[in-house]
Write an enzyme that holds these catalytic residues in place. Structure first.
Site: not given
Ligand code: AP5
Ligand code: MG
Length: 207
Positions: A13, A86, A120, A152, A163
């Site tokens: 994402k 989400r 990552r 992270r 997760r």
């Molecule tokens: P990356 O782009 O970082 O993936 P991502 O989908 O953004 O993964 P996240 O871990 O950030 O998602 P998440 O939803 O768990 O965390 P968030 O920060 O939103 O890519 C991942 C890796 O793959 C990287 O190394 C990249 O280089 C590689 N990659 C990417 N695309 C690729 C491809 N096509 N091919 C090969 N490699 C690739 O949320 C964190 C926490 O915050 C949650 O767990 C929760 O506790 C809280 N939170 C956030 N939003 C909310 C909400 N709305 N409600 C409640 N709690 C929330």
């Molecule tokens: Mg992310």
């Protein structure tokens, strides 16, 4: 356009949103980044969110809805929401007063996710936020801004699996929710970042 990216942890994402921001100038709103910034600054939100993020749990809906609503008031069009909504409840609240143009669902399986997230690394500079993977980039500083990279807290294997379980239970129902509204665009996210972005350009922008 007003876009949402929905997908499991590690589906890409943040990576896709970064490409959309660089190429089209969209504002990238990542609720995960907002929470991590609050944790770093030790704000009241950050203090509450810290243990939840470390365990891979969601923060309460009311808190995140308040944060996003305030953020949306500042934004002009052409933005991409990454990580919000989400839960089904967050989706229902958002759709009550915000018209969304497309919802991109990044479709991927758990084995790929696990490999990606354990490798990552993220740029520590909040203005940059570049995302890397040790498979393709093995330095410890950002190639864009030169700041150090960090891993992270929630990218440990046991937290990643939790997760993913929370995602299946709480977030996956949004796929049906947005399909029923005719907004969903499914993209196979198991390819390279470039392939995902090409699909996005074809299916969403029409290039
Ligand atoms: P990356 O782009 O970082 O993936 P991502 O989908 O953004 O993964 P996240 O871990 O950030 O998602 P998440 O939803 O768990 O965390 P968030 O920060 O939103 O890519 C991942 C890796 O793959 C990287 O190394 C990249 O280089 C590689 N990659 C990417 N695309 C690729 C491809 N096509 N091919 C090969 N490699 C690739 O949320 C964190 C926490 O915050 C949650 O767990 C929760 O506790 C809280 N939170 C956030 N939003 C909310 C909400 N709305 N409600 C409640 N709690 C929330
Ligand atoms: Mg992310």
């Amino acid at each position: 356009m007003r876009l949402i990216i929905v997908g499991a942890p590690g589906s890409g994402k943040g990576t896709l949103a970064g490409c959309i921001k660089s190429k089209y100038g969209y504002t990238h709103v990542s609720t995960g980044d907002i929470l991590r910034e609050n944790i770093k600054l030790e704000t009241p939100i950050g203090l509450l969110a810290k243990p939840l993020l470390q365990e891979g749990k969601f923060v309460p809906d009311e808190m995140i809805i308040e944060i996003v609503k305030n953020k949306l008031l500042e934004l002009k069009d052409d933005y991409v929401l990454d990580g919000f909504p989400r839960t089904l409840n967050q989706g229902i609240v958002l759709s009550a007063d915000t018209e969304i143009d497309k919802v991109i669902f990044l479709d991927i399986n758990y084995d790929v996710i696990l490999k990606r997230l354990t490798n990552r690394r993220n740029c520590i500079n909040p203005e940059c936020k570049a995302i890397y993977n040790l498979n393709s980039y093995n330095k410890d500083t950002c190639e864009i801004c030169g700041a150090p990279l960090f891993q992270r807290d929630d990218d440990k294997e046991e937290v990643i699996s939790h997760r993913y379980e929370v995602y299946k239970l709480e977030t996956a129902p949004l796929v049906d929710f947005y399909t029923a509204k005719g907004l969903l665009v499914r993209i196979d996210a198991s390819g390279t970042p470039d392939q995902t972005f090409e699909e996005f350009k074809k299916l969403v922008i029409g290039e």
